[in-house]
Design an enzyme around this catalytic site. Sequence first.
Site, PDB file in Angstrom:
ATOM      1  N   TYR A  50       0.825  -1.113  -0.019  1.00  0.00           N
ATOM      2  CA  TYR A  50       0.012  -0.126   0.084  1.00  0.00           C
ATOM      3  C   TYR A  50       0.887   1.302  -0.009  1.00  0.00           C
ATOM      4  CZ  TYR A  50      -4.478  -2.306   0.806  1.00  0.00           C
ATOM      5  OH  TYR A  50      -5.598  -3.179   0.532  1.00  0.00           O
ATOM      6  N   HIS A 116      -9.231  -6.976  -2.364  1.00  0.00           N
ATOM      7  CA  HIS A 116      -8.265  -6.023  -2.856  1.00  0.00           C
ATOM      8  C   HIS A 116      -8.177  -6.685  -4.385  1.00  0.00           C
ATOM      9  CE1 HIS A 116      -4.842  -3.747  -4.352  1.00  0.00           C
ATOM     10  NE2 HIS A 116      -4.316  -4.745  -4.616  1.00  0.00           N
ATOM     11  N   GLU A 127       2.479  -6.241  -7.366  1.00  0.00           N
ATOM     12  CA  GLU A 127       1.810  -6.882  -6.210  1.00  0.00           C
ATOM     13  C   GLU A 127       1.912  -8.335  -6.111  1.00  0.00           C
ATOM     14  OE1 GLU A 127      -2.073  -5.325  -6.463  1.00  0.00           O
ATOM     15  OE2 GLU A 127      -1.344  -3.351  -6.153  1.00  0.00           O
TER      16      GLU A 127
HETATM   17  O1  CDP Z   1      -9.083  -0.891  -2.924  1.00  0.00           O
HETATM   18  P1  CDP Z   1      -9.324   0.147  -4.142  1.00  0.00           P
HETATM   19  O2  CDP Z   1      -8.323  -0.164  -5.183  1.00  0.00           O
HETATM   20  O3  CDP Z   1     -10.688  -0.029  -4.470  1.00  0.00           O
HETATM   21  O4  CDP Z   1      -9.308   1.365  -3.424  1.00  0.00           O
HETATM   22  P2  CDP Z   1      -8.081   2.490  -3.080  1.00  0.00           P
HETATM   23  O5  CDP Z   1      -8.576   3.908  -3.266  1.00  0.00           O
HETATM   24  O6  CDP Z   1      -6.860   2.125  -3.820  1.00  0.00           O
HETATM   25  O7  CDP Z   1      -7.793   2.270  -1.572  1.00  0.00           O
HETATM   26  C1  CDP Z   1      -7.079   1.003  -1.081  1.00  0.00           C
HETATM   27  C2  CDP Z   1      -7.778   0.815   0.110  1.00  0.00           C
HETATM   28  O8  CDP Z   1      -7.457   1.545   1.307  1.00  0.00           O
HETATM   29  C3  CDP Z   1      -9.455   0.580   0.263  1.00  0.00           C
HETATM   30  O9  CDP Z   1      -9.731  -0.446  -0.511  1.00  0.00           O
HETATM   31  C4  CDP Z   1      -9.647   0.740   1.540  1.00  0.00           C
HETATM   32  O10 CDP Z   1      -9.262  -0.734   1.921  1.00  0.00           O
HETATM   33  C5  CDP Z   1      -8.771   1.697   2.155  1.00  0.00           C
HETATM   34  N1  CDP Z   1      -9.538   3.142   2.212  1.00  0.00           N
HETATM   35  C6  CDP Z   1     -10.047   3.415   3.337  1.00  0.00           C
HETATM   36  O11 CDP Z   1     -10.234   2.772   4.184  1.00  0.00           O
HETATM   37  N2  CDP Z   1     -10.761   4.727   3.299  1.00  0.00           N
HETATM   38  C7  CDP Z   1     -10.868   5.492   2.147  1.00  0.00           C
HETATM   39  N3  CDP Z   1     -11.413   6.612   2.243  1.00  0.00           N
HETATM   40  C8  CDP Z   1     -10.040   5.060   0.909  1.00  0.00           C
HETATM   41  C9  CDP Z   1      -9.431   3.783   0.937  1.00  0.00           C
HETATM   42 MG    MG Z   2      -6.113   0.471  -5.168  1.00  0.00          MG
END
Ligand code: CDP
Ligand code: MG
Length: 135
Positions: A50, A116, A127
């Site tokens: 991350y 994810h 990844e």
């Molecule tokens: O997982 P995804 O690619 O859809 O979203 P991201 O924007 O890359 O964010 C990665 C992960 O961070 C998310 O899946 C959530 O677990 C967390 N996250 C969060 O807790 N709160 C947010 N406002 C945005 C992301």
């Molecule tokens: Mg993401």
Amino acid sequence: MSERTLILIKPDGVARGLVGEVVRRIEGKGLQLVAMELRTIDHATAAEHYAEHEGRPYYEDLMSFITGGPLVAIVAEGDRAIEAFRQLAGSTDPVAAPTGSIRGDFATATNRNIVHGSDSPENGIREAKIFFPNL
Ligand code: CDP
Ligand code: MG
């Protein structure tokens, strides 16, 4: 074109007994399982995975959540696998994700959104190496 994506069934998904459900959807879509392992990851692994989120308001919660229990790491392969799984997962905010998607069917909170999936072919390769360096 055939691609590889790194999928995580996050600790909330494992704790809620959704491993079979998620794997069923991956296989049903026609993606091939290349690697799959249940494991609890350490902070260094989570930080590498991350890295682009460091400094965000949700980062510390994300780190403790993702290292807080076993997750299932999966490498899946297939035609347009990246986009195919992102579509199966639904949008990051599970309330906005359509019913029928994994997040839309099983979650309400953005910070507990079950899965994810890599967001580009480059990140799929990057990844997958973090979780399965010998693949
Ligand atoms: O997982 P995804 O690619 O859809 O979203 P991201 O924007 O890359 O964010 C990665 C992960 O961070 C998310 O899946 C959530 O677990 C967390 N996250 C969060 O807790 N709160 C947010 N406002 C945005 C992301
Ligand atoms: Mg993401």
